[in-house]
Every structure is written in structure tokens, then in C-alpha cells.
Design an enzyme around this catalytic site. Structure first.
Site, mmCIF file in Angstrom:
data_model
loop_
_atom_site.group_PDB
_atom_site.id
_atom_site.type_symbol
_atom_site.label_atom_id
_atom_site.label_comp_id
_atom_site.label_asym_id
_atom_site.label_seq_id
_atom_site.Cartn_x
_atom_site.Cartn_y
_atom_site.Cartn_z
ATOM 1 C CB CYS A 307 -0.770 -0.266 1.710
ATOM 2 S SG CYS A 307 -0.111 -0.326 3.003
ATOM 3 N NE ARG A 337 6.123 -8.532 3.817
ATOM 4 C CZ ARG A 337 5.251 -8.198 3.844
ATOM 5 N NH1 ARG A 337 5.053 -9.029 5.309
ATOM 6 N NH2 ARG A 337 4.321 -7.387 3.928
ATOM 7 C CD GLU A 339 8.662 -13.544 5.326
ATOM 8 O OE1 GLU A 339 9.447 -13.927 6.207
ATOM 9 O OE2 GLU A 339 8.036 -13.462 5.366
ATOM 10 N NE ARG A 348 7.415 -17.675 7.233
ATOM 11 C CZ ARG A 348 8.463 -17.879 8.467
ATOM 12 N NH1 ARG A 348 8.933 -16.233 9.077
ATOM 13 N NH2 ARG A 348 9.941 -18.748 9.057
ATOM 14 C CD GLU A 356 -2.261 -3.615 1.120
ATOM 15 O OE1 GLU A 356 -2.185 -4.664 1.166
ATOM 16 O OE2 GLU A 356 -2.594 -2.392 2.199
ATOM 17 C CG ASP A 417 -2.995 -11.059 11.869
ATOM 18 O OD1 ASP A 417 -1.369 -11.231 12.391
ATOM 19 O OD2 ASP A 417 -2.788 -10.092 10.993
ATOM 20 C CD GLU A 433 -1.054 -12.074 9.665
ATOM 21 O OE1 GLU A 433 -0.010 -12.260 9.952
ATOM 22 O OE2 GLU A 433 -0.364 -11.990 8.374
ATOM 23 C CG ASN A 436 -3.240 -8.105 7.478
ATOM 24 O OD1 ASN A 436 -3.682 -7.346 6.731
ATOM 25 N ND2 ASN A 436 -2.049 -8.312 8.440
ATOM 26 C CB CYS A 462 -3.929 -1.142 4.192
ATOM 27 S SG CYS A 462 -3.284 -1.591 5.308
ATOM 28 N NE ARG A 469 1.421 -16.581 4.713
ATOM 29 C CZ ARG A 469 2.077 -15.818 5.499
ATOM 30 N NH1 ARG A 469 0.810 -15.847 6.440
ATOM 31 N NH2 ARG A 469 2.991 -15.561 5.696
HETATM 32 N N1 LIG Z 1 5.982 -13.924 3.315
HETATM 33 C C1 LIG Z 1 4.246 -14.467 2.683
HETATM 34 N N2 LIG Z 1 4.376 -15.578 1.966
HETATM 35 C C2 LIG Z 1 3.056 -15.306 1.459
HETATM 36 N N3 LIG Z 1 1.745 -14.502 1.776
HETATM 37 C C3 LIG Z 1 2.388 -13.129 2.608
HETATM 38 C C4 LIG Z 1 4.036 -12.963 2.874
HETATM 39 N N4 LIG Z 1 3.513 -12.067 3.939
HETATM 40 C C5 LIG Z 1 2.582 -11.165 3.818
HETATM 41 N N5 LIG Z 1 1.999 -11.933 3.514
HETATM 42 C C6 LIG Z 1 0.513 -12.053 3.464
HETATM 43 O O1 LIG Z 1 0.288 -10.635 3.161
HETATM 44 C C7 LIG Z 1 -0.770 -9.888 4.275
HETATM 45 C C8 LIG Z 1 -0.869 -8.739 4.929
HETATM 46 O O2 LIG Z 1 0.913 -9.286 5.037
HETATM 47 S S1 LIG Z 1 1.392 -8.106 6.625
HETATM 48 O O3 LIG Z 1 3.086 -7.311 6.474
HETATM 49 O O4 LIG Z 1 0.688 -8.433 7.180
HETATM 50 N N6 LIG Z 1 0.340 -6.164 6.288
HETATM 51 C C9 LIG Z 1 0.557 -5.578 4.934
HETATM 52 O O5 LIG Z 1 1.499 -5.709 4.511
HETATM 53 C C10 LIG Z 1 -0.519 -4.396 4.955
HETATM 54 N N7 LIG Z 1 0.255 -3.706 4.103
HETATM 55 C C11 LIG Z 1 -1.537 -5.063 4.030
HETATM 56 O O6 LIG Z 1 -0.853 -6.071 3.613
HETATM 57 C C12 LIG Z 1 -0.603 -11.486 5.282
HETATM 58 O O7 LIG Z 1 -1.477 -11.718 6.216
HETATM 59 C C13 LIG Z 1 0.140 -12.452 4.296
HETATM 60 O O8 LIG Z 1 -1.279 -13.194 3.794
HETATM 61 ZN ZN LIG Z 2 -1.127 -1.742 3.350
#
Ligand SMILES: Nc1ncnc2c1ncn2[C@@H]1O[C@H](COS(=O)(=O)NC(=O)[C@@H](N)CO)[C@@H](O)[C@H]1O
Ligand SMILES: [Zn+2]
Length: 503
Positions: A307, A337, A339, A348, A356, A417, A433, A436, A462, A469
Site C-alpha cells: 500500500c 520479502r 523471509e 511463507r 491490497e 489477523d 495467518e 488481515n 488497509c 496463504r
Molecule cells: N512471506 C509471505 N508469504 C506469503 N504471504 C505473505 C507473506 N508476508 C505477508 N503475506 C500476506 O500478506 C498479508 C499482509 O501482510 S502484512 O505484512 O501482514 N500486512 C501488510 O503488509 C499490510 N500492508 C496489508 O497488506 C499477510 O496476512 C499474508 O496473507
Molecule cells: Zn497495507
């Protein structure tokens, strides 16, 4: 022991200031009673504890606590002193020199580890006080550098005190239990059936026709069952994020360990790169060391929270009151990311696909939009995907991504979440999770200077829908055979496509 600032510095004068010694003495005594106490609670404030004139330097030592900090006291003195010296002695103040600057911070916790903080030349730990020595000049005082160093240190000490306080987490709602149709790891089963294969990059997958159709059906459901009925408009947000965005979104405070950085070439001129292309053509090895010399500093990184870059579209604008609540969504590309270690299934990954959803308006509008979204999500998870799931209140995502824990002081601000059990992890396996919904308070409109014609304070929210997921949860609970999938879902999914076969 209280927080203490101690500064030894001097005002450099345009001429020998000895003739003004009398007047300076008078000025300092008066300043100690007036300007160095202004704004401080009773008994607090700064004090000139020592001074002398040495030719064209007025040497001065100032001590203070938290209020009217020593460096602010020095800056406060400069103008009135210059006025006095100018009027009566035609002497000007040319500048301020800092000989030594110490901040003593009371702290039981001393194990802050090896710290490298700009402008801090020494950190001395003795019984329950951390003493910092700063090497700063007048411009750093003007730019509030000592205050930022203090804030940084107090955050580090607080984080130690909470001992990495456990993430905030409380169950808000739970669906009924659902009988699982499947008990294996969906990623393994998808690999067996050729629905996915590992991509060439860390934490990356290639989605075959079957899983791609599953993702697109999830998106169709979110758009048809929720976003269109609620009046959300599709936009396309950038996926290459420069530092300026992450400075305003707060990510620049602490997201570095997880960013996929992007560096541009120093030159587009093919000749500039000839050495590299020749090296590869001869050795069939990519000379990354040589490439490192030919690329610039990282300009930012690949999309992380999805976002933040959207807010540049609204930055600096005033929006008509009747436009609110503004409601948009984006699913135009991947997020990345770096990770933490360990190979995970598609739960993950380093590269993932997310819808988004962003909304903004007054506090009340943002809170009610969040509720409307949550109602639609419940309809999707109960009536279409038939999942077992729950909602949990957690540390706001944007605080977690700034390395903070706990909750926001602003009421109504927070992240919900959505979590679901994966049967293959066993009865007490960790729930996953899968998306969210957050109310982010005034953080983004403020950070990007977005105003409403009405002048009301703007809030935003947001919601991130992670498709990997959703797939993990849905397939873990329902398996990969459409005859075990809920009718309402199959109706929207259609036929399972044939994948690509290998001999
Ligand atoms: N490493 C990952 N692998 C797969 N899905 C992911 C990963 N990181 C985040 N997400 C997905 O992105 C969603 C939102 O990520 S978050 O970091 O929690 N929140 C944000 O970044 C907020 N801007 C809403 O998107 C998570 O609930 C999950 O569904
Ligand atoms: Zn966001």
C-alpha cells in the site's frame, strides 16, 4: 539518577570579547533565571554552570535535564547575547563550537550490544547509567540530532525492558470447527501432482495452471462478493519502492533485514558494461564483483507492504469532502520479502501475490468500512470457502514492520489477523495467518500530507489478502480434489485445468 545533558562549547566572537566580560556576566545570570528556564516545569531547565572569556571566544558549560536541553539552551542564548554584544560593544557572534557533549541516560539494562550510532563517539556503561559522548557541530544541534539519538537509545532500552515483549495477540472471533477433508501438506501434494514447481530464486514458486486458476478464482470471489458491492475501484500501485516512500510510511525505521534491494546501473552505455559481457561470454560466469562496481547505491527495493507507494498518488492533495470514503484496491504484481531461513511450503515465501485493499476518510468512515469488509469476509469464508477460521487482534502491522511491539495508543487503531488451522500440522499445530484487516489511524494521510476539504483529520485502513496463504489454508482443509470442495466454490471455479506433464 535523572537524564542529564552536559555541553562544553564556545561562542566565537568577531573581536576580543574581554571588554564585555561584565555585561556577559550580567547576561548569563539573567539567562539562568529566564530563557534557560522558559517552558520547563518548576525546578527544571538548563543552567550555565561555568563560563569564561578567552579573547574572541566565550567558553561556556551548560547542564540540563530533559527540559530545555543543554543544546537548546545554547541555541536560545545565541541571539540575545549577540544583540547585547552588538549594541553595546559592536562585537558579533560568528558561530558556536562544541568541545564536548555528553548525555547520561539512567538504565538498569546495559546489554545493548555493539552499537554504531552516527555522531556517537563513545558509549560508557557504568552502574545503571549509559553515558554517550557525541561529536556534533552547530548544524547537528539545529537539526535535532542529539534528540533523535536520545529517542533511539530510549527505544532500544525500552525494547530491552520489555524483553522483546511478546507480540500482542487476542482472539476476537472463532468459526465453528470444520471436519477436514485432507490431512497432508498441500505443498507436497501440489508438487506431486505438478501444480507447482520451485522457482529459480529463494522462496519462489512457479504456479501451474491448476493453482493459477485457484488464485484467480480467489480474486474473482473477493472482487465480486466484496469489493464491487462495497464500491472499491481497482488501481495499479508501483512495485519498485524508493526510499522516499518508505521514509514516509515508516518502513525506513526498520525493514532493512527483509528488503530485496534495487540498484540501478551507473551507466546505460554498453561500452561501460563491455568488460562484464566479455567476461561472461568467455567464462560463462557472471562477474558479480565487477557488477557491484558498476551499479549505484540501492534506490529502494521491491514491493514489501504493497500500500505505501499508492499514497504518492494523493500526496500533498486536498480531496473534496464528498469523495470520502475513498476505496481502492490493487493486485497488479508481486510482493517480495527476504523471509527468515528454512524452506517453507507456499505458506511463507519470498515472492508472493496479494490483493491490497485501501480505504480512507474520517475516523468513523474508516471504522465502519472495516466492519463492512469484515462482514463480507465472513460471508466468503463461511458460505463459499467453508473454512474453519478465527480473527485475532494483534500488534498493528505497521508497528511490527517498524520493529515495535505492543499496541497503538490510538483507540480503534489496530490489526485483525485472520488465522486458520492446517490439519496436517496436527491438533495443536500453529494456525496460519492468511490475511488481515487494519485500521492505521492518521499515520498515512499524515505521513503523505493528504487533506480533506472539510479539514477533518483523515484516517485510513488497509487489508492484505495473501493468495498463497488462502491457497495453503483452503487446500490444507479441503485437499486438491474438487469433489471435496464446497459447491459454492466449485460453482465459481469451474473445471480443473489439465497441467503440463513430464515423462
Ligand atoms: N512471506 C509471505 N508469504 C506469503 N504471504 C505473505 C507473506 N508476508 C505477508 N503475506 C500476506 O500478506 C498479508 C499482509 O501482510 S502484512 O505484512 O501482514 N500486512 C501488510 O503488509 C499490510 N500492508 C496489508 O497488506 C499477510 O496476512 C499474508 O496473507
Ligand atoms: Zn497495507
Amino acid at each position: 539518577m535523572e537524564l542529564k545533558f552536559n555541553i562544553k562549547g564556545s561562542f566565537k566572537t568577531s573581536d576580543d570579547a574581554s571588554p564585555a566580560t561584565e555585561a556577559i556576566d550580567e547576561f548569563i545570570n539573567e539567562a539562568n533565571e529566564t530563557i534557560l528556564k522558559k517552558g520547563a516545569p518548576e525546578g527544571e531547565g538548563a543552567n550555565v554552570v561555568d563560563w569564561n572569556v578567552d579573547g574572541s571566544k566565550i567558553n561556556i558549560t551548560i547542564e540540563s535535564g530533559r527540559y530545555v536541553r543543554a543544546h537548546d539552551a545554547l541555541l536560545r542564548m545565541r541571539k540575545p547575547l549577540a544583540k547585547k554584544l552588538g549594541k553595546d560593544y559592536r562585537i558579533g557572534i560568528r558561530g558556536i563550537e562544541i568541545d564536548s557533549f555528553n548525555i547520561s541516560i539512567p538504565s538498569e539494562n546495559q546489554d545493548l550490544g555493539e552499537l554504531k550510532i552516527p555522531y556517537v563517539t563513545d558509549i560508557d556503561y557504568n552502574d545503571s547509567v549509559i553515558k554517550l559522548s557525541l561529536d556534533v557541530g552547530e548544524s547537528e544541534l539545529q537539526n535535532r540530532v542529539p534528540d533523535r539519538i536520545l529517542t533511539l537509545m530510549e527505544d532500544k532500552i525500552a525494547a530491552l525492558r520489555y524483553g522483546g515483549k511478546a507480540e500482542h495477540w487476542e482472539v476476537l472471533w472463532q468459526s465453528g470447527k470444520k471436519e477436514p477433508k485432507f490431512f497432508d501438506d498441500p505443498t507436497k501434494e501440489m508438487m506431486n501432482r505438478g501444480w507447482i514447481k520451485r522457482g529459480a530464486s529463494r522462496g519462489q514458486w512457479i504456479h501451474g495452471p491448476q493453482l493459477a486458476k485457484l488464485f484467480r478464482t480467489f480474486e474473482k470471489i473477493v472482487i465480486e462478493e466484496m469489493l464491487e458491492p462495497l464500491g472499491y475501484k481497482e488501481m495499479m500501485f508501483p512495485k519498485l519502492i524508493p526510499w522516499d516512500v518508505w521514509k514516509k510510511s515508516g518502513h525506513a525505521k526498520g525493514v532493512y533485514p527483509e528488503i530485496y534491494y534495487v540498484c540501478p546501473p551507473k551507466s546505460r552505455d554498453p561500452e561501460y558494461w563491455e568488460e562484464v559481457t566479455d567476461y561472461y561470454n568467455v567464462t560463462h560466469e557472471v562477474p558479480t564483483e565487477k557488477i557491484k562496481e558498476k551499479i549505484g547505491e540501492p534506490i529502494g527495493g521491491l514491493c514489501y507492504a504493497q500500500c505505501p507507494p499508492f499514497w504518492i498518488y494523493l500526496q500533498g492533495e486536498t480531496i473534496p469532502t464528498n469523495e470520502f470514503p475513498l476505496k481502492v484496491f490493487d493486485h497488479s504484481g508481486t510482493s517480495h520479502r527476504y523471509e527468515s531461513g528454512g524452506i517453507h511450503g507456499i505458506e511463507r515465501v519470498d515472492e508472493f501475490h496479494r490483493i491490497e485493499i485501501v480505504w480512507l476518510g474520517t475516523h468513523d468512515q474508516v471504522v465502519s468500512e472495516s466492519k463492512a469488509l469484515q462482514d463480507k469476509y465472513r460471508h466468503i469464508f463461511d458460505d463459499i470457502l467453508d473454512l474453519e477460521w478465527r480473527k485475532a487482534g494483534v500488534t498493528p502491522w505497521f508497528m511490527a514492520q517498524e520493529g515495535l511491539t505492543g499496541t497503538s495508543e490510538q483507540t480503534d487503531v489496530g490489526t485483525i489477523d485472520y488465522e486458520a488451522p492446517l490439519p496436517y500440522r496436527g491438533d495443536d499445530g500453529e494456525w496460519l495467518e492468511f490475511q488481515n484487516v487494519s485500521i492505521n489511524g492518521n499515520k498515512y494521510p499524515k505521513g503523505f500530507n493528504v487533506k480533506s476539504q472539510s479539514g477533518d483529520e483523515l484516517w485510513s485502513g488497509c487489508s492484505g489478502v495473501g493468495l498463497e496463504r488462502w491457497a495453503s489454508v483452503f487446500l490444507a482443509q479441503k485437499g486438491l480434489d474438487p469433489e471435496n470442495w464446497p459447491d459454492e466454490f466449485v460453482k465459481r471455479f469451474g473445471e480443473l485445468p489439465e497441467g503440463i506433464h513430464f515423462l
